[in-house]
Design an enzyme around this catalytic site. Structure first.
Site, short mmCIF file in Angstrom:
data_model
loop_
_atom_site.label_atom_id
_atom_site.label_comp_id
_atom_site.label_asym_id
_atom_site.label_seq_id
_atom_site.Cartn_x
_atom_site.Cartn_y
_atom_site.Cartn_z
CG ASP A 204 -1.86 1.13 1.32
OD1 ASP A 204 -2.72 1.20 0.43
OD2 ASP A 204 -1.77 1.97 2.25
CD GLU A 246 -2.40 2.42 -3.50
OE1 GLU A 246 -3.37 3.13 -3.77
OE2 GLU A 246 -1.76 2.54 -2.44
C1 NOJ Z 1 -4.62 3.14 -0.69
C2 NOJ Z 1 -5.79 2.26 -0.37
O1 NOJ Z 1 -6.24 1.66 -1.56
C3 NOJ Z 1 -6.84 3.13 0.27
O2 NOJ Z 1 -8.04 2.40 0.45
C4 NOJ Z 1 -6.31 3.67 1.57
O3 NOJ Z 1 -7.25 4.58 2.10
C5 NOJ Z 1 -4.97 4.40 1.36
N1 NOJ Z 1 -4.06 3.67 0.53
C6 NOJ Z 1 -4.28 4.65 2.68
O4 NOJ Z 1 -3.77 3.46 3.20
#
Ligand code: NOJ
Length: 548
Positions: A204, A246
């Site tokens: 993430d 991500e």
């Molecule tokens: C990306 C995630 O997909 C999202 O759902 C989240 O709020 C943020 N990162 C923070 O962790």
């Protein structure tokens, strides 16, 4: 095939993203759980997915649905126990599937004991695990991501007497990656889950690990250094397990996260996603062609992940300001549909529940370069509810059948109520009904997945546009050449009509004269290619996977 025999399994895999809380409730407490998911693995196997991606499952106060972790080595009590998790992983592997989990590396919950100790005393060893400042003036060039809720990336903590840094909600303090203990701890956390059998991680919020004055604090060289460390660790100890990034960035910046095959195995291709939706409205392939032309080549072991929707708002960060306004006008006419820089709607409502467009978008998802990720419920065209808090409207219970609570749970109170409107309500839109109907979306998705699996071209083959004069037609080659023999084994011409009118297009296929294209989706043979221009007329929103 096991990871040892097929270390690049992720290149052919179809991923399925799911929210455990929303999928199936086994203990009737109104929350989906690991045992519930275990009971639905046959369904996922039947659908034809290869790898599950679970949204965060660790203990969390749930300010950000688990992206605020308060214990990295346990399971959220709503979901079950570590033993349940082991049983789940076993069940997944027994079916020849794999599983990756979210790992939230950039920040923790403010309820995490590390933060609690950090704020309590300047002398705590954990103080330096977070990023502190006496003033909120540092790192001014960093943007605010949750701009609808947060006004600064700094929040004053009265207990600590200092400001702490956070890129997301103020309840999600960023970890300090300049501290070697933080880096080591994250590697240990990866080991913990790898020992439990996970096949990898969706990592993430990758771009934000480090902060440096005078930069926008994204994609810094130090971040790449740490990613290289993670990858070296994985390669040395856990071959065949993967890291998926991500990083919501432009293609050239994401490209850097593959390194020389020494950073991530996979990364989401964020910028192509909104352009698929744009192309439909604009009745032109141009946006798709432009972004893929702007996408650099990636190293041999790397793979893109592509998706239509996920658990967040449909992000419009990777478009120009003008394109963002256009997307909002076209796809989010009501203010309530918008959130931060995006659109909080699901696939089917975005496409007005038009089955032709929904199928067409799936046909693109399964043939464009990269491994596709399906979002749970989109295989049956589930709806959303823009009136719910934050992104909760796209995280509602899975609709299994038309019984109480859509077959999701027998509880009287659910974590979120089931969608129950006239168009997308669970009585109409559910798995049982669609599986019984051979003409349903479920069967269309299932069929496309099963066809895709027979070939290597879609997961591994190079990609090349064919550009007929008519811009309403999107066409591209997917080709697979055996690395052993050098012989071309598969050649596909994918044809798509992006509009609701018949479209004619002409191609120069003379190199393939004498071959008879066959649409592998329905087995239909097309006229044999001759020595002159190959012309065809495509029905509204038609898609064809022609094998030559
Ligand atoms: C990306 C995630 O997909 C999202 O759902 C989240 O709020 C943020 N990162 C923070 O962790």
């Amino acid at each position: 095939m096991s990871a040892e025999l097929n270390p690049t399994w992720y290149k052919d895999a179809v991923f399925y993203e799911l929210y455990v809380r929303a999928f199936k409730d086994a203990n009737a407490d109104g929350h989906g759980d690991l045992r519930g998911l275990l009971s639905k693995l046959d369904y996922l196997q039947d659908l034809g997915v290869d790898c599950l991606w679970l949204l965060p499952i660790c203990p969390s106060p749930l300010v950000d649905d688990g992206y605020d972790v308060s214990d990295y080595r346990n399971i959220h009590p709503d979901y079950g126990t570590l033993d349940d998790f082991k049983a789940l992983v076993e069940g997944i592997h027994a079916r020849g599937m794999r599983v990756i989990i979210d790992v939230v590396v950039n920040h923790t919950s403010d309820q995490h004991p590390w933060f609690q100790q950090a704020r309590a005393s300047k002398d705590s060893p954990y103080r330096d695990w977070y990023v502190w400042s006496d003033t909120p003036d540092r790192y001014k060039e960093a943007r605010i991501i949750f701009k609808d809720t947060e006004t600064s990336n700094w929040t004053f903590d009265p207990v600590a007497g200092q400001y702490y840094w956070h890129r997301f909600y103020s309840q999600q303090p960023d970890l300090n990656y300049d501290n070697p203990a933080v880096q080591q701890e994250m590697l240990d956390i990866l080991d913990f889950w790898l020992e439990l059998g996970v096949d990898g991680f969706r990592v993430d919020a990758v771009p934000y690990l480090f902060e440096r004055e005078g930069t926008n604090c994204e994609n810094l060289p130090e971040t790449h250094q740490f990613v290289k460390r993670m990858r070296a660790h994985m390669d040395a100890r856990w071959p065949g397990r993967i890291l998926l990034a991500e990083a919501n960035q432009w293609p050239e910046d994401v490209r850097a996260y593959f390194g020389d095959d020494d950073e991530f195995h996979m990364a989401f291709h964020f910028p192509i996603m909104p352009r698929l939706f744009m192309a439909l409205k604009q009745r032109s392939r141009r946006a798709i062609v432009d972004i893929l032309r702007r996408t650099p080549e990636i190293p041999p072991l790397a793979q893109w992940c592509i998706f239509l929707r996920n658990h967040d708002e449909l992000t419009l960060e990777m478009v120009t300001e003008e394109e963002r306004q256009y997307m909002w006008e076209q796809y989010a006419p009501e203010p309530r549909m918008r959130l931060n820089l995006g659109i909080r709607r699901r696939l089917a409502p975005l496409l007005d529940n038009d089955q032709r467009r929904i199928r067409l978008m799936n046909a693109l998802l399964f043939t464009l370069p990269g491994s596709p990720i399906l979002y749970y419920g989109d295989e049956i065209g589930m709806g959303d509810d823009i009136w719910r808090h934050d992104r909760n409207g796209v995280r509602t219970p899975m609709q299994w059948d038309d019984s109480k609570n859509a077959g999701f749970s027998t509880a009287d109170r659910l974590y979120e109520s089931v969608i129950d409107d006239d168009v997308y309500g669970y009585r109409r839109v559910n798995v049982a009904r669609q599986r019984a109907d051979p003409n349903s979306l479920w069967h269309a998705v299932h069929h496309m997945l099963s066809v895709r699996k027979r070939y290597r071209a879609f997961g591994r083959g190079p990609f090349e546009f064919v550009l007929p004069e008519n811009e309403a037609v999107l066409a591209y080659w997917r080709v697979w050449t055996s690395p052993q023999t050098g012989a071309e084994e598969e050649r596909f011409l994918v044809l798509v009509n992006l509009t609701d009118q018949p479209q004619t297009a002409s191609f120069d296929l003379t190199d393939y004269a004498g071959r008879t294209p066959v649409d592998v989706l329905n087995g239909e043979a097309w006229p044999t290619v001759g020595h002159t221009t190959y012309s065809c007329t495509l029905a509204p929103y038609a898609y064809h996977w022609l094998q030559l």
